[in-house]
Motif scaffolding. Structure first.
Motif, short mmCIF file in Angstrom:
data_model
loop_
_atom_site.label_atom_id
_atom_site.label_comp_id
_atom_site.label_asym_id
_atom_site.label_seq_id
_atom_site.Cartn_x
_atom_site.Cartn_y
_atom_site.Cartn_z
N LEU B 150 0.83 -1.20 0.00
CA LEU B 150 0.00 0.00 0.00
C LEU B 150 0.87 1.26 0.00
O LEU B 150 0.60 2.23 -0.71
N PHE B 151 1.94 1.19 0.76
CA PHE B 151 2.87 2.31 0.82
C PHE B 151 3.48 2.57 -0.56
O PHE B 151 3.52 3.72 -1.01
N VAL B 152 3.92 1.50 -1.22
CA VAL B 152 4.50 1.66 -2.56
C VAL B 152 3.44 2.18 -3.53
O VAL B 152 3.72 3.03 -4.37
N PHE B 153 2.20 1.71 -3.36
CA PHE B 153 1.11 2.14 -4.24
C PHE B 153 0.85 3.64 -4.09
O PHE B 153 0.71 4.36 -5.07
N VAL B 154 0.82 4.12 -2.84
CA VAL B 154 0.61 5.55 -2.60
C VAL B 154 1.77 6.35 -3.18
O VAL B 154 1.57 7.38 -3.84
N LEU B 155 2.98 5.84 -2.95
CA LEU B 155 4.15 6.53 -3.48
C LEU B 155 4.11 6.58 -5.01
O LEU B 155 4.44 7.60 -5.62
N TRP B 156 3.68 5.48 -5.60
CA TRP B 156 3.59 5.38 -7.06
C TRP B 156 2.66 6.46 -7.60
O TRP B 156 2.99 7.17 -8.56
N ASN B 157 1.50 6.63 -6.95
CA ASN B 157 0.59 7.70 -7.36
C ASN B 157 1.20 9.06 -7.13
O ASN B 157 1.11 9.96 -7.97
N ALA B 158 1.84 9.24 -5.97
CA ALA B 158 2.41 10.54 -5.64
C ALA B 158 3.49 10.93 -6.65
O ALA B 158 3.52 12.08 -7.12
N VAL B 159 4.34 9.97 -6.99
CA VAL B 159 5.41 10.25 -7.95
C VAL B 159 4.83 10.61 -9.31
O VAL B 159 5.24 11.59 -9.94
N GLY B 160 3.81 9.84 -9.74
CA GLY B 160 3.19 10.12 -11.03
C GLY B 160 2.54 11.49 -11.06
O GLY B 160 2.69 12.25 -12.01
N ILE B 161 1.82 11.82 -9.99
CA ILE B 161 1.11 13.11 -9.95
C ILE B 161 2.11 14.25 -9.89
O ILE B 161 1.96 15.28 -10.55
N ARG B 162 3.19 14.04 -9.15
CA ARG B 162 4.17 15.10 -9.01
C ARG B 162 4.93 15.32 -10.32
O ARG B 162 5.28 16.45 -10.66
N ILE B 278 9.95 -1.03 -10.76
CA ILE B 278 9.34 -1.01 -12.10
C ILE B 278 8.11 -0.11 -12.09
O ILE B 278 7.92 0.72 -12.99
N TYR B 279 7.28 -0.21 -11.03
CA TYR B 279 6.09 0.62 -10.95
C TYR B 279 6.46 2.10 -10.87
O TYR B 279 5.89 2.94 -11.56
N LEU B 280 7.43 2.41 -10.00
CA LEU B 280 7.82 3.81 -9.85
C LEU B 280 8.42 4.35 -11.14
O LEU B 280 8.14 5.49 -11.54
N GLY B 281 9.22 3.51 -11.81
CA GLY B 281 9.81 3.94 -13.07
C GLY B 281 8.73 4.23 -14.10
O GLY B 281 8.80 5.23 -14.82
N GLU B 282 7.70 3.41 -14.10
CA GLU B 282 6.60 3.61 -15.03
C GLU B 282 5.86 4.91 -14.71
O GLU B 282 5.48 5.66 -15.60
N ALA B 283 5.69 5.20 -13.41
CA ALA B 283 5.01 6.44 -13.04
C ALA B 283 5.82 7.65 -13.45
O ALA B 283 5.27 8.66 -13.87
N MET B 284 7.16 7.55 -13.35
CA MET B 284 7.99 8.69 -13.75
C MET B 284 8.01 8.87 -15.25
O MET B 284 8.07 9.98 -15.75
N GLU B 285 7.93 7.75 -15.95
CA GLU B 285 8.02 7.81 -17.40
C GLU B 285 6.76 8.40 -18.01
O GLU B 285 6.80 9.03 -19.05
N GLY B 286 5.62 8.21 -17.34
CA GLY B 286 4.39 8.79 -17.82
C GLY B 286 3.69 7.90 -18.82
O GLY B 286 3.64 6.70 -18.65
N ALA B 287 3.15 8.51 -19.88
CA ALA B 287 2.30 7.78 -20.81
C ALA B 287 3.07 6.64 -21.46
O ALA B 287 4.25 6.74 -21.72
N HIS B 288 2.38 5.56 -21.69
CA HIS B 288 3.04 4.46 -22.40
C HIS B 288 2.42 4.24 -23.76
O HIS B 288 1.60 4.97 -24.22
#
Lengths: 71, 288
Positions: B150-162, B278-288
């Motif tokens: 859950l922590f990683v999931f929240v971070l994943w959203n936060a990184v993507g939004i930021r 991998i999830y965080l990298g995907e969030a930083m990369e943006g659209a796929h």
């Protein structure tokens, strides 16, 4: 994102097996679930459930192809 | 440990002698899932909570192990590393080169401390499954991996939004690119379910299930070895010798699977942070 080797040593871009499975499961669960609900509400035994599952399976496979095979 | 195994082997039956070749006709009671529901020491009586159980103790011990590791390896940090310090540096550079750099590139370096911490913490929690006297992997209780995921999931959203803004982040996660518009109603719900529900769920269940199954397997081997060990059986010395042979086989299995389990514990901790990256990298990369 270049040269990443996934957990299974798979070098295809972003093709991690988890996402593929979750597309299939998600498709089946969402559209199959909608079909099941429709059956419940409209009073059928099983009519929309298999239709929904097939639709979800098709959608999941389409997503996999669109994102991993074509690119 | 023998006391543990004894209770496990005798669980359920009223057998005075829970062994093979006994004359009471007692069968083997395999250890079940009650291994993972230790009796609470302090019960607050709150709904959906288990009170303070062995899990809490083992959790604290694993946190202390991790703290101790960093204390003893980096206490006197120098530019030219000592032997202890080079162990810590090896771990950090391994995770940097194998996990964060390969999944997120240079931008992943800022997540390196998180990934190293997560790896070591999860590994320590897994490891508690084979420490004599504790023998309970913390991660075999779904609550612990679930909170981490859950922590990683929240971070994943936060990184993507930021990185991309809320609109672009959720659009990238929900609308696959290169797909004709008419098919979107079909695939957008699937993407949503897959990315926002199934993914964090599998992220936590993967770790939980492997540790749960592995620990249960070890418990079965240990309980079987204890059950089959009956050299002084009343049915004669021949069967006594046979029982010792059986028990030896179970012991070998137990030892082999303990080694294997040690390997799995490390691999699962590694897989957890690899997927997080991998999830965080995907969030930083943006659209796929």
């Amino acid at each position: 994102m270049n040269g990443r080797s996934g957990a299974g040593g798979n070098d295809a871009p972003r093709a991690n097996a988890v996402t593929v499975v979750s597309y299939l499961l998600g498709g089946l669960a969402f559209w199959g679930g909608l079909g099941w609900l429709a059956d419940r509400m409209l009073g059928f035994a099983t009519l929309f459930l298999p239709i929904g599952m097939l639709l979800g399976l098709a959608g999941g496979i389409y997503l996999i192809i669109a994102q991993y095979v074509r690119s | 440990m023998s006391a543990d195994v004894r209770t496990v082997a005798a669980a359920g039956g009223d057998c005075p002698e829970p062994h093979i070749f006994n004359q009471q006709g007692c069968g083997f009671e395999a250890p079940g899932t009650d291994l993972f529901f230790p009796a609470p020491w302090i019960d607050f009586g709150l709904p959906l909570s288990s009170g303070i159980t062995k899990y809490a103790l083992v959790l604290v011990i694993s946190a202390l192990v991790v703290i101790g590791f960093w204390y003893f390896t980096t206490r006197k940090a120098t530019v030219v590393p000592s032997r202890r310090q080079s162990v810590a540096e090896l771990l950090v550079s391994f995770i940097r080169d194998q996990v964060t750099r390969t999944t997120m590139g240079k931008a992943g370096d800022k997540f390196l401390p998180l990934m190293v911490t997560l790896f070591l913490f999860i590994f320590a929690m897994n490891l508690m499954g084979i420490i004599p006297g504790l023998q309970l992997p913390v991660t075999s209780n779904l609550a612990f991996p679930a909170v981490l995921a859950l922590f990683v999931f929240v971070l994943w959203n936060a990184v993507g939004i930021r990185t991309h803004g809320a609109g672009a982040h959720f659009k990238a996660r929900l609308v696959p690119s290169g797909v004709p518009a008419w098919i979107l109603p079909l695939v957008v719900p699937i993407e949503a379910l897959s990315n926002f529900i199934i993914r964090p769920l599998t992220h936590s269940v993967r770790l939980f299930a492997t540790m749960f199954a592995g620990h249960l397997l070890l418990a079965v081997f240990a309980a079987a070895g204890f059950y089959m060990f009956n050299p002084t059986t009343a049915m004669g010395p021949l069967l006594g010798a046979v029982s010792v042979g059986y028990s030896g086989i179970a012991l070998i299995g137990f030892l082999l699977f303990t080694v294997f389990e040690l390997f799995i514990m490390a691999v699962q901790a590694y897989v957890f942070i690899l997927l997080s990256s991998i999830y965080l990298g995907e969030a930083m990369e943006g659209a796929h």
